[in-house]
Design a protein around this motif. Sequence first.
Motif, PDB file in Angstrom:
ATOM      1  N   GLY A 128      45.284  30.995  42.522  1.00 52.39           N
ATOM      2  CA  GLY A 128      43.846  31.245  42.477  1.00 52.39           C
ATOM      3  C   GLY A 128      43.488  32.608  43.048  1.00 52.39           C
ATOM      4  N   CYS A 129      44.170  33.008  44.145  1.00 50.46           N
ATOM      5  CA  CYS A 129      43.941  34.333  44.732  1.00 50.46           C
ATOM      6  C   CYS A 129      44.314  35.433  43.746  1.00 50.46           C
ATOM      7  N   TYR A 130      45.429  35.262  43.049  1.00 54.18           N
ATOM      8  CA  TYR A 130      45.855  36.280  42.086  1.00 54.18           C
ATOM      9  C   TYR A 130      44.927  36.339  40.874  1.00 54.18           C
ATOM     10  N   ILE A 131      44.349  35.198  40.504  1.00 50.71           N
ATOM     11  CA  ILE A 131      43.378  35.203  39.402  1.00 50.71           C
ATOM     12  C   ILE A 131      42.134  35.982  39.820  1.00 50.71           C
ATOM     13  N   VAL A 187      42.756  39.594  54.918  1.00 53.57           N
ATOM     14  CA  VAL A 187      42.708  38.440  54.021  1.00 53.57           C
ATOM     15  C   VAL A 187      42.626  38.883  52.566  1.00 53.57           C
ATOM     16  N   THR A 188      41.782  39.864  52.296  1.00 57.17           N
ATOM     17  CA  THR A 188      41.531  40.241  50.896  1.00 57.17           C
ATOM     18  C   THR A 188      42.717  40.924  50.232  1.00 57.17           C
ATOM     19  N   PHE A 189      43.702  41.397  51.027  1.00 62.88           N
ATOM     20  CA  PHE A 189      44.873  42.005  50.382  1.00 62.88           C
ATOM     21  C   PHE A 189      45.685  40.967  49.607  1.00 62.88           C
ATOM     22  N   LEU A 190      45.429  39.675  49.869  1.00 66.80           N
ATOM     23  CA  LEU A 190      46.108  38.610  49.126  1.00 66.80           C
ATOM     24  C   LEU A 190      45.627  38.546  47.679  1.00 66.80           C
ATOM     25  N   PHE A 191      44.536  39.255  47.356  1.00 67.83           N
ATOM     26  CA  PHE A 191      44.031  39.275  45.992  1.00 67.83           C
ATOM     27  C   PHE A 191      44.600  40.443  45.187  1.00 67.83           C
ATOM     28  N   ALA A 192      45.735  40.967  45.619  1.00 69.94           N
ATOM     29  CA  ALA A 192      46.317  42.146  44.962  1.00 69.94           C
ATOM     30  C   ALA A 192      46.534  41.875  43.476  1.00 69.94           C
ATOM     31  N   PRO A 193      46.042  42.761  42.587  1.00 74.82           N
ATOM     32  CA  PRO A 193      46.271  42.572  41.141  1.00 74.82           C
ATOM     33  C   PRO A 193      47.734  42.735  40.797  1.00 74.82           C
ATOM     34  N   ILE A 194      48.231  41.926  39.866  1.00 74.30           N
ATOM     35  CA  ILE A 194      49.638  41.961  39.492  1.00 74.30           C
ATOM     36  C   ILE A 194      49.938  43.156  38.595  1.00 74.30           C
ATOM     37  N   VAL A 195      49.033  43.446  37.665  1.00 76.02           N
ATOM     38  CA  VAL A 195      49.253  44.537  36.716  1.00 76.02           C
ATOM     39  C   VAL A 195      47.900  44.966  36.176  1.00 76.02           C
ATOM     40  N   SER A 233      44.162  45.936  28.848  1.00 79.92           N
ATOM     41  CA  SER A 233      44.636  45.761  27.473  1.00 79.92           C
ATOM     42  C   SER A 233      44.923  44.287  27.254  1.00 79.92           C
ATOM     43  N   ILE A 234      44.977  43.894  25.987  1.00 83.77           N
ATOM     44  CA  ILE A 234      45.288  42.499  25.654  1.00 83.77           C
ATOM     45  C   ILE A 234      46.690  42.151  26.153  1.00 83.77           C
ATOM     46  N   ILE A 235      47.627  43.085  26.015  1.00 80.23           N
ATOM     47  CA  ILE A 235      49.002  42.850  26.472  1.00 80.23           C
ATOM     48  C   ILE A 235      49.021  42.614  27.976  1.00 80.23           C
ATOM     49  N   GLY A 236      48.228  43.403  28.717  1.00 78.12           N
ATOM     50  CA  GLY A 236      48.165  43.232  30.166  1.00 78.12           C
ATOM     51  C   GLY A 236      47.637  41.868  30.549  1.00 78.12           C
ATOM     52  N   ILE A 237      46.591  41.393  29.856  1.00 78.25           N
ATOM     53  CA  ILE A 237      46.018  40.074  30.149  1.00 78.25           C
ATOM     54  C   ILE A 237      47.025  38.963  29.842  1.00 78.25           C
ATOM     55  N   LEU A 238      47.707  39.058  28.711  1.00 77.71           N
ATOM     56  CA  LEU A 238      48.710  38.051  28.345  1.00 77.71           C
ATOM     57  C   LEU A 238      49.871  38.056  29.332  1.00 77.71           C
ATOM     58  N   PHE A 239      50.263  39.247  29.782  1.00 77.49           N
ATOM     59  CA  PHE A 239      51.357  39.346  30.743  1.00 77.49           C
ATOM     60  C   PHE A 239      50.978  38.692  32.065  1.00 77.49           C
ATOM     61  N   VAL A 240      49.749  38.930  32.529  1.00 79.25           N
ATOM     62  CA  VAL A 240      49.277  38.309  33.765  1.00 79.25           C
ATOM     63  C   VAL A 240      49.281  36.786  33.643  1.00 79.25           C
ATOM     64  N   ALA A 241      48.802  36.278  32.512  1.00 73.38           N
ATOM     65  CA  ALA A 241      48.784  34.822  32.304  1.00 73.38           C
ATOM     66  C   ALA A 241      50.197  34.251  32.349  1.00 73.38           C
ATOM     67  N   PHE A 242      51.147  34.922  31.712  1.00 72.15           N
ATOM     68  CA  PHE A 242      52.537  34.466  31.713  1.00 72.15           C
ATOM     69  C   PHE A 242      53.121  34.496  33.126  1.00 72.15           C
ATOM     70  N   VAL A 243      52.898  35.601  33.845  1.00 74.57           N
ATOM     71  CA  VAL A 243      53.439  35.731  35.198  1.00 74.57           C
ATOM     72  C   VAL A 243      52.868  34.662  36.124  1.00 74.57           C
ATOM     73  N   LEU A 244      51.569  34.391  36.035  1.00 72.62           N
ATOM     74  CA  LEU A 244      50.940  33.405  36.914  1.00 72.62           C
ATOM     75  C   LEU A 244      51.460  31.997  36.633  1.00 72.62           C
TER      76      LEU A 244
END
Length: 284
Positions: free
Chosen positions: A25-28, A61-69, A73-84
Motif C-alpha cells: 500500500g505504501c508503494y502504491i 516515515v514518508t521515505f517508505l513511499f519511495a516510487p519504484i520506477v 508511460s504505460i510500460i512503467g505503469i505495467l512494470f510497477v503493477a507486476f513488481v508490486l
Amino acid sequence: MNFLDKLEQKFGRYAIRDLPRYIVGCYIIGAVINLIDPDMYYSFLSLNPGMILQGQVWRVVTFLFAPIVNMRSIIGILFVAFVLMFYYYICSSLEQAWGSFRFNMYMLTGILGTIIGSFIVYAVAPSPYIMMDTYYLQLTLFLAYACLFPDAQVLLYGILPLKVKWIAYFDAAYLIYLFISAGNGVYGFCSRIAIVISLLNFLIYFLAGRNARKYRPSEIKRKRKYVKHVKQSTSGARHECAVCHRTELDDPTLEFRFCSKCDGNYEYCQDHLFTHTHVKKHKQ
C-alpha cells in the motif's frame, strides 16, 4: 531459545498481521505521487537527514513511499503493477514461513537501520544531497525468500521458468556489483552504507531462522482452501493456539500442531510452536 524467540514470547501479540499488504500500500501511494508530481518525493518526502534535522521529521516515515520506477508511460505503469504483485507474493510467503512477528521485526530493523545509516553518512560527509530508501532492503527480501524456497519456480518475463535460487545468485552478484561500482561521492557512500545495512539485516535473520520449518509455496494455497472448507462446515473453530488464542477463523493461513513436550493436550500455531514455554505438571 534465541533472542528473537524471547522477544516473540513477550511482544508477539503486538505484531501486525498481513504486513505485506500495508507495505505494498505504501508503494502504491508512492507510485501515485510519482505519477502526479515526480519531484514531490525527492523535494518533500525522501529520507534526507539534513532536512530532518531542520524540522522536517515526517521524512522518517514518508521515505517508505519511495516510487519504484518512473510511471510516465504505460510500460512503467505495467512494470510497477507486476513488481508490486511479485513483491507481495514474496513478502506473504516470508510471513507465512517466519510468522508475523519475525517478518515484522525484519522490516522494522531494516527500516531503522536505513534511517540510522543515513545519519551516519550525514555525520561523516554532511551534504544536502544525502538520500536513502528501502531499495536494497527489497533486494535482500528476495534473498531471504530464496533461502526458504530455493526450488520454487518463477516465470521470467512470463515465459522462461527459472528456479528461485538461480535468480538469487544473480541478485547477490548484482548487490556486489552495485557496492563496487557505487563511486566515490556522497551518492556512492550512501549506496554502500545502505547495501551493508541491508545485508547485515538479512544475515542476522537468516542465521536466527536457519532451523525454521520450510514451506513450499504451493502449501499456502492448499492450506487456505482446507481451512476455508473447515470454516464452512462448522460453526466454531477446531484449532486454538494456547499462547495467542488465535484460531483458523482468525487467519486461514495458520497451521496448528500439538506439542509432545507439554503435559496435556496443548495446541500451538506455527508462530508459537517452537517458541512457547512447555507446560509441565508438578508431580505429587
